[in-house]
Design a protein around this motif. Structure first.
Motif, PDB file in Angstrom:
ATOM      1  N   ARG B  43       0.807  -1.210   0.000  1.00 31.66           N
ATOM      2  CA  ARG B  43       0.000   0.000   0.000  1.00 31.66           C
ATOM      3  C   ARG B  43       0.845   1.267   0.000  1.00 31.66           C
ATOM      4  O   ARG B  43       0.371   2.324  -0.350  1.00 31.66           O
ATOM      5  CB  ARG B  43      -0.952   0.006   1.197  1.00 31.66           C
ATOM      6  CG  ARG B  43      -2.074  -1.005   1.040  1.00 31.66           C
ATOM      7  CD  ARG B  43      -3.040  -0.844   2.165  1.00 31.66           C
ATOM      8  NE  ARG B  43      -3.418   0.561   2.291  1.00 31.66           N
ATOM      9  CZ  ARG B  43      -4.641   1.015   2.060  1.00 31.66           C
ATOM     10  NH1 ARG B  43      -5.582   0.191   1.710  1.00 31.66           N
ATOM     11  NH2 ARG B  43      -4.910   2.284   2.201  1.00 31.66           N
ATOM     12  N   SER B 253      -2.524  -2.348  12.215  1.00 29.12           N
ATOM     13  CA  SER B 253      -2.636  -1.453  11.075  1.00 29.12           C
ATOM     14  C   SER B 253      -1.252  -0.985  10.632  1.00 29.12           C
ATOM     15  O   SER B 253      -1.022  -0.779   9.456  1.00 29.12           O
ATOM     16  CB  SER B 253      -3.546  -0.270  11.407  1.00 29.12           C
ATOM     17  OG  SER B 253      -2.897   0.601  12.311  1.00 29.12           O
ATOM     18  N   GLN B 258      -1.221  -0.236   6.859  1.00 31.40           N
ATOM     19  CA  GLN B 258      -2.330   0.672   6.662  1.00 31.40           C
ATOM     20  C   GLN B 258      -2.125   1.977   7.380  1.00 31.40           C
ATOM     21  O   GLN B 258      -2.748   2.973   7.053  1.00 31.40           O
ATOM     22  CB  GLN B 258      -3.618   0.019   7.157  1.00 31.40           C
ATOM     23  CG  GLN B 258      -4.204  -0.802   6.067  1.00 31.40           C
ATOM     24  CD  GLN B 258      -5.180  -1.798   6.599  1.00 31.40           C
ATOM     25  OE1 GLN B 258      -5.213  -2.085   7.788  1.00 31.40           O
ATOM     26  NE2 GLN B 258      -5.956  -2.322   5.712  1.00 31.40           N
TER      27      GLN B 258
ATOM     28  N   GLY C 166      -8.667  -2.897   8.727  1.00 28.49           N
ATOM     29  CA  GLY C 166      -8.876  -1.926   7.658  1.00 28.49           C
ATOM     30  C   GLY C 166      -9.843  -2.453   6.624  1.00 28.49           C
ATOM     31  O   GLY C 166      -9.925  -3.651   6.363  1.00 28.49           O
ATOM     32  N   SER C 180      -9.989  -7.561   2.496  1.00 25.70           N
ATOM     33  CA  SER C 180     -10.220  -6.886   3.771  1.00 25.70           C
ATOM     34  C   SER C 180     -11.378  -7.498   4.537  1.00 25.70           C
ATOM     35  O   SER C 180     -11.475  -7.341   5.745  1.00 25.70           O
ATOM     36  CB  SER C 180     -10.449  -5.384   3.551  1.00 25.70           C
ATOM     37  OG  SER C 180     -11.666  -5.147   2.884  1.00 25.70           O
TER      38      SER C 180
END
Lengths: 339, 533, 314, 679
Positions: B43, B253, B258, C166, C180
């Protein structure tokens, strides 16, 4: 003879609601103006096909469904509008239902099932009650030792005997037998019919014997009424009705029951009129005039518009048929009756 | 019927959609599983220039004048607003210039600011003395939750286009610092009447809130303000604040890329370190109980100072720091960290000594007593441990776990004899006003301590650092020996981050990183030279 | 059929009205003064009064309800107590997560439960049946959030096959979206599939004993044809009803499983709102949640009508 | 066929020692091994909840900060938690909390839901309508949101959570009790009680309540599962039990928080929830099963007579008596008839019993169906006639099989044919119609579709051609408006029309043989007449043979050329229909005929059958047809036979042929089978 039960112009209608908001009301005329009388010690048979309203008639008489209009009198006493628990009425009018399996509470033992009316009507309890239940069991051909058994431990015929014992417990004047032997096998059926006849001889109880089996009704009834789509078409002494049916519907019914003599039956079969198959009317959409006119082989114009009034029949009883009142006659007798 | 038949979904005898559907479903799910079982997409490549911060608390309001101070203010308001002053990252008692470039005391009740010129709010409105004056006046008029920190302000006046004068009722040594907190932040006067100001900030900060790209309560995105008066350089990034209620999830996360930086709790810290993530820590708060019912109205025993001292002696602070906080806390016996209000002698006074505690209780003639303690659900393990130690000396502490709202309310009502709020371990002026002053919100029993009030009043209206130090030393000595609050630990706030991507991460005054100081590492900064970061 | 659909949708109106009265009434029973929670303890009486007027608390209950209903019909379910966030926006923002989990879970449940149930039903008493039903019984007893916890550790933490937390919107990337929600859907679907399998098996066994199956056999139809044409469609009748119930159960499960994965869906929203007693938000969640459930039920009814001509007619 | 299994249960209980309903249920429950284990487990759990804390070695609240996150060890069997407390100890405390909570929640649900539901269902009317609307509304709410919303009002706590769950779950009890009350209200015994003079109160307490306790118990166990799971969920998200109180959900929340330190923490509470919920579910399954086995006697058996081959699948110790039945002996050659189309020889059918073992329900059955003729298979229910018919098509189901004998269709042996070969014959060479036309048609497809299906399968027609042919067939069997009716679903047909449709389906491929199993029993006499005429007409047109199974001797007289009388799995008499009906030779046939009330036509026949007595009373055959497992040795009819002698008790009668008749009676020839019944 005195009149025990007098039913006059009885109507039982149900309302069904249909449509999105139940805005369409459909009225089912299950019983549509039925009148008859019943005398003590008499058996009145009521025959008819499914949808004829014969069971509803019985339930109305038992006050299990409310009568829409009309009168019912027991011993001259108005019973149509009774309210509350109606104990006195309940003592006098009892029932034996068709289904020997669901008419007995599976969670109760015999002593409680048969003892319930004894407690309610005669205040009997404990040993006295059990003794009386034992007597009743013996009266219907079962044993005293079966007091503590559950209904599921009995066969169909035995259960029907239990149901009869319960009906007898309050010493009623009238027992409504609603298809009381229809669910039984032939060999058991004859046992129960004989029992009913014996009990009547002993107690002079009157039966309203509702059944679809004409042979059984013929055997047991003194008088017989024929119902079709909520109306009583014909009513008269059983022998007359079966030997000389006055209504085309009665005749049609009788012809439809096969007889046990193959040769005779083959002849009758050959003689049947092969009428076109029609959709049968239902109690929600009754034909105008005589309700039978859609199936009647002798239909006349008047049948389509006017409801026939009962007229007396030679040999006893009455019939509601235009043939008998305004139809063509030969030698003073309606044509049809000559067959 | 045979098992094999089951597979014959497509056989000719079968027609109609229904028959095919179980098979279709199986296939659909299988393909989904296959699609999903690839490696997690990198990401970082998608949002290279964004600093993603995972925190636990959603925004309350973007209207600084109605906002409390504290973590949500510094997380959500500091990116978009500036005050006249800015908090000093290392010294909680000092401030840095911000929208004011310099200031001076005209006398001990008048302060004059020189404002920065050429600053514009993001809606294009200019910032000047008039705007600043109207902001402060709005703040005073709105009567927000933190207006009390500004109660010394008598009048604000613009003495020039870029000079602002604040007249005070009393000398206020805390004013400059308080001006750097939420109530002092500057909103565009044109936005004062926006009904939705609480969700659409209009400030001067280095970031601009992107309401369209945000989902309040879930995530908040901030774009770089290209016109910021103090351009932060090209290693400055976009900002995304992600709300994740659970500390473990916040750690995940960061692990799964993320978020780049996350607030975590002690249970997550070692795991984070094992994974090679960097940890920022700062001891900002104390953990302990403030005795509200010091007159013994609810619990008579608590009126006796020896009983309160027993509470302090009975607990093995080190064990709790090690076991419950996994070492991310240190034993402490007094509210203030070294600095203003710190009393070194006290450290030696209260050591773990259950015998002493029992003796004190015996002296007080107390033989076992019980009291109820409201605890926030997150703080439950700490107090379960303390409960254990108190039971050893015959004190039955009963925990009543409450939600944060009810818990704070309970701390301000006469429902419980103590509260367990973990207050910041600095700034005695504010603590005094909030906790120990006769009229404090957290002093529901209105217990009056004349000497303490006297010491604090003298100190907080004085600009003399000597006097302030002297007074607060005595103040906290009394507080400590008479045990107005039982302090057990000073607790570390923790943030975990990916140092391949970020630099300059340190924790601010509340449980949050100083977001403005964080910089993205350039590729060449990468320890391994990879392009990934 | 059209009549069925219309009648079902029209039937929703009174239902939603009752639900809204129930929730509105219930949530206005909250003890204590709402204003206290909003304003804190230091507000002046004037502020209290102004806020009371603003919230309409000075009006009688029915007037309050009427106003709220009027606005609700225009899609405005009110505003959070604590800021100007629209309840509708907040809930609609959170719904995609929860609905993804719910329907993803349903898909998993269907994919496992229906074939397993059919299979077990066809092999009644056999080994397959016994194994499948044992697993279903156990599966029904598993708390879905526990399964979620157990799945999370190896798949997301150790092997990192899927992200541990997430939510990616399907609009952004379908693959990321699937990743996800995958573990959560499996966790949710597992327990739902158990119920579905049991129900399907029961329906299958029941249908296979019906007279018309005997007729079909007497007609000389192949077993495949009997199973898939004659039995399945009739067995679908009770199964579809179960699906309706399961969607409700899955939605509830999703509220909890969300927490395991730290997904900010309706669950987080409602939990936080309960904690802060943010009543308009709780109310909005309940109303919109109900809307989802009843919409699903309408679909279920329509599907029901499709497999059961009797329903269609009446 | 499996309905048959329950149909007999009533019979067998008669033979056993009398059992109360409770005892019977209890016994059925005890057979459910898993449920018994589950009940034991729950009992242990209840003890742990009540006494557990007293027995613990470790104080569950004893903190030991030096020993946190320990793995399971001899000292701490399940390890320790984040404060060094014993996980086992906490689990015990949590169990107590969970059980108390569940009891509270379920209690509230029952107290709130059950009485209201009972009254609502029993009395109906406005209250019922309002109640149902409310319940519908609550049910439409997402399940967990109701408790959550209630918690929003009351604030998070265990008690509040339980109140909330109780309210949410009360709808289940409301609906259950309402449904049960509605159902019971319709039962005839409630009508009977009302006729007996019982008031509403008495009916509710004496008649309705005892009959809904079963489902209530089952629902209660389910509610326990639901409440336990929901409580765990609510506690897990922090809205239920609040720490330091311990519950399984709280322990899982803790485990989640410290998953990095000790993943094992998640295992014990999770397993505990699983096992407990599992136990409640299994208990519920067991109780439900036991109730339906004990009480199912009532429900399943309430379709007497409809169950073909009732008595088929029951096995018992009495099975031994079956062994004496003659098996596989070739009978004397049948009466001289034209070439037989179907020839059944020495047929024996055995069924697997519920408790293992096999039972022959039909043995040594032989008869022929000549081409173009109608053969009637007659007897009371439980005599094996339907089973015989089903065996011809190989439709005995999983539990039955043909143990001996042969069935030949036009010379082809059907016994032992593979399924695929049989499928080629079913619906093609042999058509079949059943007693209940409504349930024998698939409700989910149109009638036309179901007829066309046979044509596609056997006649190789395309879909369109088959559909067109289906309309023709419907028209052919006399259904008015055939084109429109073909597109109708079975429920839109009346019984008579549905039976015509079934006939159309059965003759679609012009079978050589039509098996009609009680085709008119469910129909009114006038409809019966039409259907019989239709069958005769079709037979005249295409010359098919008909095997007619019926208990109605009148139908036999109407339709058949030859009658085969069965009693207790054997053929007892066989011959031309006039002979059998007018001059029965077997005592059973004679008794059966004599016990039937007769409807003779008004124009009386010249010769009245000998057995017909219009003197008044009907002849009675004592007793009833025994179930298969109770068939006596010797002649199976001997206990009911007025002619029975010692010989009959021992010798198995063989089929003896004489003057076109075949009779299986040891005393055939020595007795007058009619006279004896009069005595």
């Amino acid at each position: 003879m005195s009149v025990l039960l007098d039913v006059a112009d009885l109507h039982v209608h149900f309302t069904l609601r249909r449509g999105l908001f139940g805005q369409e009301k459909v009225i089912v005329r299950a019983v549509n103006g039925v009148s008859f009388m019943l005398q003590p010690g008499e058996t009145l048979g009521i025959v008819g096909e499914s949808g004829s309203g014969k069971s509803t008639l019985g339930r109305a008489l038992l006050r299990l469904v409310p009568a829409t209009s009309g009168n019912m009198r027991l011993d001259g006493r108005e019973i149509t509008k009774l309210r509350g628990r109606m104990l006195e009425f309940r003592r006098d009018v009892q029932v034996v239902f068709q289904d020997p399996y669901s008419s007995l509470n599976p969670a109760m033992v015999v002593a409680d099932i048969i003892g319930e009316p004894l407690t309610l009507h005669h205040g009997m309890r404990g040993a006295a009650r059990d003794a009386r239940v034992g007597d009743l069991l013996e009266q219907v051909g079962l044993g005293r030792h079966q007091l503590e058994r559950y209904p599921s431990e009995f066969s169909g015929g035995q259960r029907q005997r239990l149901a009869i014992a319960r009906a007898l417990a309050s010493e009623p004047r009238v027992i409504v037998c609603d298809e009381a032997v229809s669910a039984l096998d032939v060999s058991t059926q004859s046992q129960v019919i004989n029992l009913l006849e014996d009990l009547q001889a002993q107690t002079r109880v009157a039966y309203l014997f509702i059944a679809h089996d004409l042979a059984v009704v013929r055997h047991i009834s003194h008088r017989t009424g024929v119902m079709y789509l909520g109306r009583m078409m014909e009513l008269g002494p059983t022998e007359r009705l079966f030997e000389a049916p006055a209504h085309p519907y009665t005749r049609k019914l009788l012809d439809a029951v096969p007889v046990l003599d193959p040769a005779v039956q083959k002849r009758r079969k050959a003689a049947r009129r092969n009428l076109p198959v029609v959709e049968l009317p239902t109690p929600t959409r009754l034909p105008a005039g005589c309700v039978f006119h859609t199936r009647c082989p002798h239909v006349m114009d008047v049948c389509r518009h006017e409801v026939p009034e009962p007229v007396p029949v030679q040999g006893g009883g009455w019939v509601a048929c235009h043939l008998q009142s305004s139809g063509p006659k030969l030698a003073g007798r309606p044509l049809d009756a000559l067959g | 019927m045979s098992v094999a038949r089951f597979g014959q979904c497509g056989s000719r005898a079968v027609a109609g959609a229904w028959h095919a559907s179980p098979c279709t479903l199986v296939m659909l799910v299988c393909s989904a599983l296959l699609a999903a079982c690839g490696p997690v997409v990198d990401r970082d490549a998608l949002a290279d220039r964004t600093i993603r911060f995972a925190t636990y608390q959603p925004l309350i309001t973007f209207d600084p004048h109605l906002s409390p101070t504290g973590p949500t203010a510094s997380t959500y308001l500091s990116p978009v607003y500036d005050g006249l002053t800015a908090p000093h990252p290392d010294n909680p008692y000092d401030v840095l210039p911000a929208l004011a470039t310099e200031w001076r005391w005209l006398d001990d009740r008048t302060l004059e600011f020189r404002l920065r010129e050429g600053v514009r709010f993001v809606d294009g409105e200019p910032f000047n003395a008039d705007a600043a004056k109207r902001n402060l006046e709005r703040m005073l008029a709105l009567n927000g939750p933190r207006r009390n920190t500004m109660r010394s302000i008598r009048e604000v006046s613009a003495t020039g286009p870029y000079t602002l004068r604040i007249a005070l009722y009393d000398p206020d040594p805390t004013l400059l610092r308080n001006l750097s907190t939420a109530p002092g932040l500057m909103v565009s006067p044109a936005a004062f009447d926006h009904a939705a100001l609480d969700l659409n900030p209009v400030g001067t900060g280095p970031w601009i809130y992107d309401a369209a790209a945000s989902a309040p309560g879930d995530y908040y995105r901030f774009r770089v303000n290209p016109d910021y008066f103090d351009p932060p350089g090209e290693d400055f990034g976009e900002l995304e604040v992600i709300v994740l209620a659970d500390g473990r999830t916040r750690l995940f996360s960061v692990i799964s890329g993320q978020a780049d930086i996350a607030i975590i709790g002690p249970p997550e810290a070692d795991h984070a370190k094992r994974l090679g993530l960097e940890l920022a820590r700062r001891a900002n708060r104390w953990m302990g109980m403030t005795i509200l019912d010091r007159r013994g109205e609810l619990v008579p025993e608590l009126a006796d100072v020896r009983v309160r001292q027993a509470l302090a002696f009975a607990v093995d602070r080190q064990a709790i720091a090690d076991a419950v906080y996994f070492g991310y806390a240190s034993p402490a016996v007094q509210p203030m960290a070294p600095g203003l209000g710190y009393v070194p002698e006290l450290d030696d006074y209260y050591r773990y000594d259950p015998e002493r505690a029992r003796a004190l209780l015996r002296e007080a003639g107390v033989e076992g007593f019980s009291f109820e303690v409201p605890v926030g659900s997150a703080g439950s393990p700490d107090y379960e441990a303390i409960q254990h130690y108190l039971r050893q000396v015959g004190i039955d502490m009963r925990l009543v776990v409450m939600e944060s709202g009810a818990y704070t309310a309970a701390a301000m009502a006469r429902t419980f004899p103590v509260n367990t709020i973990g207050y910041p371990n600095y700034d005695p002026d504010s603590r005094h006003l909030a906790i120990w002053h006769t009229q404090s919100a957290f002093n529901p029993f209105r217990i009056e301590s004349a000497r303490i009030n006297e010491l604090a009043d003298e100190a907080r209206f004085s600009l003399d650092p000597e006097l302030r130090a002297r007074n607060y030393r005595e103040y906290f000595d009394i507080l400590g020996r008479e045990v107005y609050s039982v302090v057990y630990l000073h607790v570390d706030d923790l943030a975990v981050y990916d140092d391949r991507k970020l630099q300059g991460v340190r924790l601010g005054a509340y449980i949050d990183p100083a977001l403005r100081d964080i910089r993205l590492r350039r590729t060449t900064d990468c320890p391994d030279g990879s392009a990934a970061c | 059929m059209l009549r069925l659909i219309v009648s079902r949708i029209v039937g929703l109106v009174p239902l939603l009205l009752i639900v809204s009265i129930l929730t509105f009434g219930m949530l206005h029973l909250v003890p204590g003064d709402v204003r206290e929670r909003i304003l804190g303890f230091e507000a002046t009486p004037e502020q209290y009064e102004a806020l009371g007027r603003q919230l309409g608390l000075d009006q009688p209950f029915l007037v309050q309800y009427g106003r709220w209903l009027g606005r609700a019909l225009q899609g405005d379910l009110g505003t959070s107590y604590f800021n100007s966030q629209k309840v509708t926006d907040a809930v609609l923002g959170a719904l995609p997560v929860t609905l993804s989990l719910t329907f993803g879970g349903m898909l998993v449940a269907l994919a496992i439960g229906v074939p397993a149930g059919v299979w077990a039903g066809l092999n009644r008493g056999g080994r397959v049946d016994r194994i499948a039903m044992f697993m279903a019984t156990v599966g029904q007893a598993l708390p879905n959030f526990w399964i979620a916890m157990l799945l999370l550790i190896p798949f997301a933490i150790w092997w990192q096959l899927v992200p541990a937390t997430g939510f990616t919107s399907p609009a952004e990337s379908i693959g990321d979206w699937l990743r996800s929600i995958l573990l959560a859907c499996i966790a949710l679907g597992t327990s739902a599939s158990a119920a579905l399998a049991r129900q399907t098996r029961g329906a299958m066994i029941d249908v296979l004993q019906r007279d018309f199956i005997r007729t079909a056999r007497a007609k000389g139809l192949s077993r495949t044809s009997i199973t898939y044409k004659h039995a399945l469609k009739n067995a679908a009748v009770p199964v579809i009803t179960t699906i309706g119930f399961q969607v409700n159960a899955l939605l509830s499960g999703a509220l909890i499983v969300e927490q395991v994965f730290g997904l900010r869906g309706v669950g987080s929203l409602v939990i936080e709102s309960v904690r802060t007693q943010n009543i308009p938000m709780v109310q909005g969640v309940v109303i919109l949640g109900t809307l989802v459930i009843v919409s699903v039920n309408v679909l279920v009814d329509i599907a029901y009508g499709w497999v059961n001509p009797r329903v269609r007619a009446s | 066929m499996s309905r048959a299994a329950t149909g007999v249960a009533a019979e067998d209980t008669n033979a056993q020692a009398p059992l109360t309903g409770f005892a019977r249920t209890w016994r059925a429950f005890l057979q459910h091994r898993l449920a018994v284990i589950a009940a034991g487990y729950l009992l242990v759990l209840a003890c742990v909840a009540i006494f557990g804390q007293a027995l613990l070695v470790h104080d569950p609240l004893a903190v030991d900060l030096a020993r946190t996150f320990e793995a399971p060890s001899a000292e701490h069997w399940l390890g320790t938690d984040h404060l060094g407390r014993s996980t086992l100890g906490r689990l015990v405390v949590a169990t107590s909390v969970a059980m108390q909570a569940a009891c509270l929640g379920v209690g509230i649900a029952i107290v709130l839901g059950a009485p209201l539901g009972l009254l609502s269902g029993y009395f109906g009317g406005w209250w019922d309508r309002i109640g149902m609307r409310l319940v519908e509304a609550i049910v439409a709410l997402p399940a967990l949101l109701v408790p959550i919303a209630i918690l929003a009002i009351l604030g998070p706590s265990l008690t509040n959570a339980m109140i909330a769950l109780g309210i949410a779950n009360s709808t289940a009890f409301f609906r259950l009790m309402r449904g049960a009350a509605l159902e019971v209200r319709e039962e005839l015994y409630v009508d009977a009680a009302r006729v007996s003079g019982s008031g509403n109160v008495r009916i509710v307490f004496r008649h309705v309540l005892p009959n809904v306790t079963g489902p209530l118990i089952v629902q209660t166990t389910l509610a326990f599962s639901y409440v336990l799971l929901a409580e765990a969920g609510l506690s897990f998200i922090g809205l239920g039990v609040q720490p330091p109180e311990s519950s399984w959900g709280v322990m899982l929340a803790t485990a989640q928080r410290y998953v990095q330190q000790q993943p094992f923490l998640a295992v014990p509470p999770g397993l505990m929830i699983m096992f407990t919920v599992l136990a409640f579910n299994l208990l519920g399954d067991g109780v439900r099963d036991a109730l339906s086995r004990a009480g199912g006697v009532v429900r399943a058996a309430s379709n007497p007579g409809r169950v073909p081959g009732a008595g088929a699948t029951r096995a018992s110790a009495a099975a031994g008596s079956v062994a004496t039945a003659t098996v596989g002996e070739q009978p004397a050659s049948g009466p001289s008839v034209p070439q037989a189309l179907l020839s059944v020889t020495g047929l024996e059918i055995r069924f697997r019993g519920a408790r293992g073992g096999e039972l022959a329900v039909v043995s040594d059955v032989s008869f022929d169906v000549p081409a173009g003729r109608t053969i009637g298979l007659v007897g009371e229910s439980g005599c094996g006639k339907s089973v015989t018919a089903m065996s011809i098509l190989g439709l005995l189901g999983d539990s039955g099989r043909i143990a001996a004998g042969s069935i030949r269709l036009a010379g082809q042996e059907l016994v032992g044919l593979p399924e695929s070969a049989l499928n080629g014959i079913r619906g093609a060479s042999i058509g079949m119609i059943f007693q209940e036309p409504m349930t024998s048609l698939n409700p989910a497809y149109t009638v036309g579709n179901q007829i066309a299906e046979v044509l596609v399968r056997h006649a190789g027609l395309g879909r369109a051609a088959a559909a067109a042919r289906a309309v023709e067939l419907l028209d052919h069997v006399g259904i008015p408006g055939a084109r429109q009716r073909a597109a109708c679903y079975p429920h839109e047909f009346s019984g008579g029309m549905a039976q015509r449709a079934m006939i159309a389906m059965a003759i679609a491929c012009e079978p050589k043989l039509l098996i009609a199993d009680e085709p008119t029993t469910a129909l009114d006499v006038t409809i019966q007449e039409q259907v019989l005429d239709l069958l005769s007409g079709l037979q005249e047109q295409n010359g098919m043979s008909i095997l007619l199974i019926t208990h109605d001797l009148g139908v036999v007289a109407d339709m058949c050329d030859e009658a085969v009388v069965m009693y207790a799995g054997n053929v007892v008499e066989q011959g031309r229909v006039d002979d059998v009906l007018l001059d029965p030779r077997h005592p059973y046939t004679a008794g059966l005929l004599a016990s039937m009330p007769q409807n003779l036509p008004q124009n009386r026949p010249q010769s009245r059958p000998r057995h017909h007595d219009r003197s008044g009373r009907l002849t009675q055959i004592p007793g009833r047809v025994p179930p298969a497992w109770a068939w006596p040795a010797g002649c199976r009819f001997h206990p009911r036979c007025p002619y029975a002698t010692e010989v009959c008790r021992q010798a198995v009668p063989q089929m003896v042929a004489a003057d076109d008749r075949r009779i299986a009676c040891v005393r055939a020839g020595e007795i007058d089978p009619v006279a004896g019944w009069r005595a």
